[in-house]
Design a protein around this motif. Structure first.
Motif, PDB file in Angstrom:
ATOM      1  N   THR A 226       2.506   1.617  -3.482  1.00 15.39           N
ATOM      2  CA  THR A 226       1.512   2.020  -4.478  1.00 15.39           C
ATOM      3  C   THR A 226       1.227   3.510  -4.384  1.00 15.39           C
ATOM      4  O   THR A 226       1.128   4.208  -5.405  1.00 15.39           O
ATOM      5  N   THR A 227       1.125   4.012  -3.158  1.00 16.18           N
ATOM      6  CA  THR A 227       0.882   5.443  -2.956  1.00 16.18           C
ATOM      7  C   THR A 227       2.061   6.275  -3.452  1.00 16.18           C
ATOM      8  O   THR A 227       1.885   7.282  -4.152  1.00 16.18           O
TER       9      THR A 227
ATOM     10  N   THR B 285       2.214   6.372  -7.248  1.00 19.83           N
ATOM     11  CA  THR B 285       1.205   7.275  -7.806  1.00 19.83           C
ATOM     12  C   THR B 285       1.662   8.727  -7.735  1.00 19.83           C
ATOM     13  O   THR B 285       1.522   9.488  -8.697  1.00 19.83           O
ATOM     14  N   VAL B 286       2.236   9.101  -6.588  1.00 16.58           N
ATOM     15  CA  VAL B 286       2.709  10.474  -6.411  1.00 16.58           C
ATOM     16  C   VAL B 286       3.862  10.772  -7.372  1.00 16.58           C
ATOM     17  O   VAL B 286       3.891  11.827  -8.026  1.00 16.58           O
TER      18      VAL B 286
ATOM     19  N   PHE C 210       0.826  -1.211   0.000  1.00 15.30           N
ATOM     20  CA  PHE C 210       0.000   0.000   0.000  1.00 15.30           C
ATOM     21  C   PHE C 210       0.863   1.265   0.000  1.00 15.30           C
ATOM     22  O   PHE C 210       0.551   2.241  -0.698  1.00 15.30           O
ATOM     23  N   ILE C 211       1.945   1.256   0.757  1.00 15.40           N
ATOM     24  CA  ILE C 211       2.819   2.428   0.788  1.00 15.40           C
ATOM     25  C   ILE C 211       3.489   2.626  -0.565  1.00 15.40           C
ATOM     26  O   ILE C 211       3.539   3.743  -1.103  1.00 15.40           O
TER      27      ILE C 211
END
Length: 214
Positions: free
Chosen positions: A26-27, A30-31, A23-24
């Motif tokens: 992936t975030t 995206t950024v 999850f980290i």
């Protein structure tokens, strides 16, 4: 001969660490993609610079917690426990990779897909184990020295960057192999297998020396 439950516990911590890191990462990806405007460049930057920091920190926290136990008292223990964490992490990461990014259709058939599974299951697992084993070994070395055993946080601060650098270098050689395969038409990766085999060989030699001393 350390309690086998420690190895199992560290393997399971690696499994759990994969979910947090997924999850980290992936975030972060995206950024970075929003900032650079290119999915390919963002993936490369994230894989080489950010993923090693995220993944090795989360994996290493399990070792830091276990280091409080008196049975964690040697460099060999640390290498073993760190390798178990990495193997647990890779076990889940590999299958997430297969499910999310590849299928027999996108891989170009059953044979390439099977090759990808075998390649990542073997080399990917070994590399993750080797990365985190570096941190575990440093913590274990500190725990084995009467004058250093109470400075586990210092050991964590020293060993974590080593694990991150090994991890980042491993991801970089994967990127280089991908570029060479695409640009030069090479059928198989070159640098990633050599890097992983070299790291594994070093750990085997170090482990043998430590066992002889014991």
């Amino acid at each position: 001969r350390e309690p086998f439950r420690f190895v199992v516990a560290m393997f399971m911590w690696g499994v759990m660490a994969t979910l947090f890191a997924f999850f980290i990462n992936t975030t972060v990806l995206t950024v970075v993609e929003l900032l650079v405007g290119s999915a390919g460049i963002a993936l490369t930057i994230s894989a080489v610079l950010f993923a090693p920091v995220v993944e090795e920190t989360i994996k290493g926290l399990g070792l830091l917690v276990l280091s409080g136990h008196h049975e964690y008292d040697s460099t060999f223990d640390g290498i073993l426990f760190g390798f178990a964490v990495g193997m647990g992490f890779a076990a889940v990461e590999n299958w997430l990779y297969f499910v999310v990014r590849y299928s027999p259709v996108t891989a170009g058939g059953l044979a390439p897909w099977a090759y990808l599974i075998l390649y990542r299951s073997l080399l990917g697992s070994l590399s993750h184990g080797c990365f985190t084993a570096a941190l575990g070994g440093v913590i274990g070395f500190f725990k084995s020295r009467p004058d250093l055993r109470h400075h586990v946080l210092a050991a964590f601060a020293i060993g974590l960057p080593v694990a991150m650098i090994l991890h980042g270098t491993g991801n970089l050689v994967v990127v280089i192999d991908a570029i060479m395969e695409s640009a030069m038409g090479l059928p198989l990766p070159v640098f990633d297998p050599l890097y992983t085999i070299a790291l594994t060989t070093i750990y085997i030699i170090v482990g043998a020396i430590l066992q002889l001393r014991l």
